[in-house]
Design an enzyme around this catalytic site. Structure first.
Site, mmCIF file in Angstrom:
data_model
loop_
_atom_site.group_PDB
_atom_site.id
_atom_site.type_symbol
_atom_site.label_atom_id
_atom_site.label_comp_id
_atom_site.label_asym_id
_atom_site.label_seq_id
_atom_site.Cartn_x
_atom_site.Cartn_y
_atom_site.Cartn_z
ATOM 1 N N GLU A 129 -3.638 -2.106 -6.755
ATOM 2 C CA GLU A 129 -3.671 -2.362 -5.316
ATOM 3 C C GLU A 129 -4.543 -3.562 -5.221
ATOM 4 O O GLU A 129 -5.408 -3.824 -5.662
ATOM 5 C CB GLU A 129 -3.882 -1.377 -4.260
ATOM 6 C CG GLU A 129 -3.261 0.102 -4.543
ATOM 7 C CD GLU A 129 -1.753 -0.151 -4.146
ATOM 8 O OE1 GLU A 129 -1.336 -1.413 -3.374
ATOM 9 O OE2 GLU A 129 -0.946 0.535 -4.407
ATOM 10 N N HIS A 176 0.902 3.421 -0.387
ATOM 11 C CA HIS A 176 0.732 3.356 -1.741
ATOM 12 C C HIS A 176 -0.715 3.592 -2.379
ATOM 13 O O HIS A 176 -1.800 3.431 -1.730
ATOM 14 C CB HIS A 176 0.829 1.787 -2.286
ATOM 15 C CG HIS A 176 2.443 1.497 -1.817
ATOM 16 N ND1 HIS A 176 3.036 0.628 -2.826
ATOM 17 C CD2 HIS A 176 3.302 1.901 -1.101
ATOM 18 C CE1 HIS A 176 4.088 0.270 -2.499
ATOM 19 N NE2 HIS A 176 4.357 1.229 -1.373
ATOM 20 N N ASP A 179 0.669 6.324 -7.459
ATOM 21 C CA ASP A 179 1.724 5.614 -7.996
ATOM 22 C C ASP A 179 2.058 5.564 -9.501
ATOM 23 O O ASP A 179 3.195 5.529 -10.056
ATOM 24 C CB ASP A 179 1.819 3.918 -7.506
ATOM 25 C CG ASP A 179 2.288 4.247 -5.965
ATOM 26 O OD1 ASP A 179 2.310 4.953 -5.356
ATOM 27 O OD2 ASP A 179 2.222 2.683 -5.669
#
Length: 241
Positions: free
Chosen positions: A9, A150, A155
């Site tokens: 991220e 997310h 993920d």
């Protein structure tokens, strides 16, 4: 064979100025999860989280204030990955950020031959799409109902399940649940193939009828008698007729 399913991220979309703020990874060995994981939040320094990125992952500048900088955790990342393949969904994006971070601290980039892009795999396998991670979870029956936002580790866990399904890696385990004829469950064990994949070895619910005639069985016994007690065949019983 070691593989690492990973995700990042970031503060935004431009790896020339935006930074990685979270990385998560799942270790696979011969396509089976080992339980070994990596999960690190990273302080991006002066770079602030873009509002659009915040809406996707929910990681705030305030939350990241006390986290270590990338330079402080780079060796931990490299040690976790080791010589494994780097596997990500839309790997071009993630590797662009990874290699930009390595370049900032004077480390060499991860070469393309060590990278697997599951988005490219999915597009080849399902050319009509859609091939987002959520779409692939639906296609392969992977439960992603807990994915409100997310997250790098979450993920990675979802992608690991999707990746295993895409390469057919679970088929080796399916034989353990097969049923024999007449409703009887097939019995057996597991064997390790040459490539390290565990495969089912099944027994027949009922043994096949012998195909040896009575005359052939008697001829075999007569031959064994001629070999004497030291003959290797004397260690085995008479064949069924």
């Amino acid at each position: 064979m070691r593989e690492i399913i990973f995700d990042t991220e970031t503060t935004g979309l431009d790896n020339r100025m935006d930074r990685i703020i979270e990385i998560g990874g799942i270790e696979l060995f011969n396509h089976f999860p080992t339980g070994n994981t990596l999960h690190i939040y990273i302080n991006p320094g002066d770079q602030k989280v873009h509002p659009d990125a915040l809406a996707v992952h929910g990681i705030t500048d305030e939350f990241l204030k006390d986290k270590k900088a990338f330079a402080e955790i780079a060796e931990e990342i490299l040690a976790f990955f080791g010589d494994a393949k780097w596997i990500a969904h839309n790997a071009t994006f993630d590797m662009g950020f990874i290699n930009a971070e390595f370049a900032r601290i004077g480390l060499p980039p991860i070469l393309p031959e060590r990278v697997v892009d599951t988005l490219s795999m999915a597009r080849r396998k399902h050319p009509m799409g859609p091939n987002s991670l959520d779409a692939l979870c639906r296609r392969y029956g992977v439960d992603n109902s807990h994915r409100a936002k997310h997250g790098a580790l979450l993920d990675s866990e979802l992608l690991a399940e999707v990746y295993i399904e895409m390469i057919g890696g679970r088929q080796a385990a399916l034989g353990l649940g097969l049923s024999g004829q007449s409703g009887q469950t097939a019995r057996g064990g597991m064997a390790m193939e040459d490539d390290g994949v565990i495969a089912a070895v099944l027994e027949r619910p009922r043994p096949l009828a012998p195909r040896l005639s009575q005359a052939e069985a008697q001829a075999h016994e007569a031959l064994v008698a001629k070999l004497g007690e030291k003959g290797i065949w004397s260690k085995f019983g008479s064949p069924p007729a």
